[in-house]
Design an enzyme around this catalytic site. Structure first.
Site, short mmCIF file in Angstrom:
data_model
loop_
_atom_site.label_atom_id
_atom_site.label_comp_id
_atom_site.label_asym_id
_atom_site.label_seq_id
_atom_site.Cartn_x
_atom_site.Cartn_y
_atom_site.Cartn_z
N HIS A 34 -1.35 -6.94 -7.55
CA HIS A 34 -1.26 -7.26 -8.97
C HIS A 34 -0.77 -8.70 -9.15
CE1 HIS A 34 -0.84 -2.89 -10.31
NE2 HIS A 34 -0.40 -2.78 -9.08
N GLU A 116 3.28 -6.91 -6.66
CA GLU A 116 3.02 -7.92 -7.67
C GLU A 116 3.21 -9.31 -7.07
OE1 GLU A 116 2.30 -7.39 -10.93
OE2 GLU A 116 2.93 -5.30 -11.31
N HIS A 154 -5.73 -4.55 -8.81
CA HIS A 154 -5.57 -3.72 -10.00
C HIS A 154 -6.86 -3.70 -10.82
CE1 HIS A 154 -2.61 -2.48 -13.45
NE2 HIS A 154 -3.32 -1.48 -13.02
ZN LIG Z 1 -1.52 -5.04 -12.44
#
Ligand SMILES: [Zn+2]
Length: 187
Positions: A34, A116, A154
């Site tokens: 992400h 992330e 994602h």
């Molecule tokens: Zn995401």
């Protein structure tokens, strides 16, 4: 990079309440990449930790009022300088993917690890981020070998809703680093 009880020994640990048990304690078999930045397009602030731990101040920025109600998390964040922050142990379910589907299987949070990168869809990620993402991924593959063949973005598992990690993320570079670079901790 080493794992200990689901935590990376070398990561800064910021435990999040936004997690629960995986159904049937399933072993994770998918890595989801992400991006995030708070406020959007700004780097270096304390806001991502705050969002993922449910302590975001809705008055600190106009955008925060829109997202303060979200109960979300990822397992890890890799900041622009390569710092790795871990919020949820890998054996637990973090809440990063939302409505999602990978190879005909829904609810990707059940069986995935979410990482992330501090960034945006269009700005190049840093070399330090690629190196650390590869380091973390190699450590994960040692424990969860299925991840080696199941790494996705994602935007690939929620294409109607999500665009991250975006065209800025160089998948070929990342995969080459994971496959080729020897573990520096190995003698
Ligand atoms: Zn995401």
């Amino acid at each position: 990079m080493r794992l200990n009880e689901g935590w990376l020994e070398d990561a800064r640990r910021v435990p999040s309440p936004h997690c629960d048990c995986r159904p049937d304690d399933e072993s994770p078999s998918l890595l989801v990449v992400h991006n995030i930045s708070l406020p959007p397009g700004e780097f270096g602030g304390p806001w991502i930790d705050a969002l993922f731990t449910g302590t975001l101040d809705p008055h600190a920025h106009p955008f925060f009022a829109e997202i303060v109600h979200l109960r979300v998390s990822a397992h890890c964040l890799i900041r622009r300088d390569g710092e790795v922050v871990q919020y949820v142990p890998f054996n637990k379910r973090a809440w990063h993917a939302g409505v999602s589907c990978y190879q005909q299987r829904e609810r990707c949070n059940d069986f995935s690890i979410g990482i992330e990168l501090e960034g945006t869809d269009t700005l190049a990620y840093t070399e330090a981020q690629y190196q650390q993402l590869a380091n973390v991924t190699r450590a994960l593959i040692e424990y969860y070998p299925a991840i080696a063949d199941n790494m996705t973005g994602h935007s690939d598992i929620a294409p109607e809703r999500k665009t991250d990690p975006g065209p800025a993320f160089d998948w070929a570079k990342f995969r080459a680093l994971v496959a080729a670079q020897p573990d520096k901790e190995r003698p």
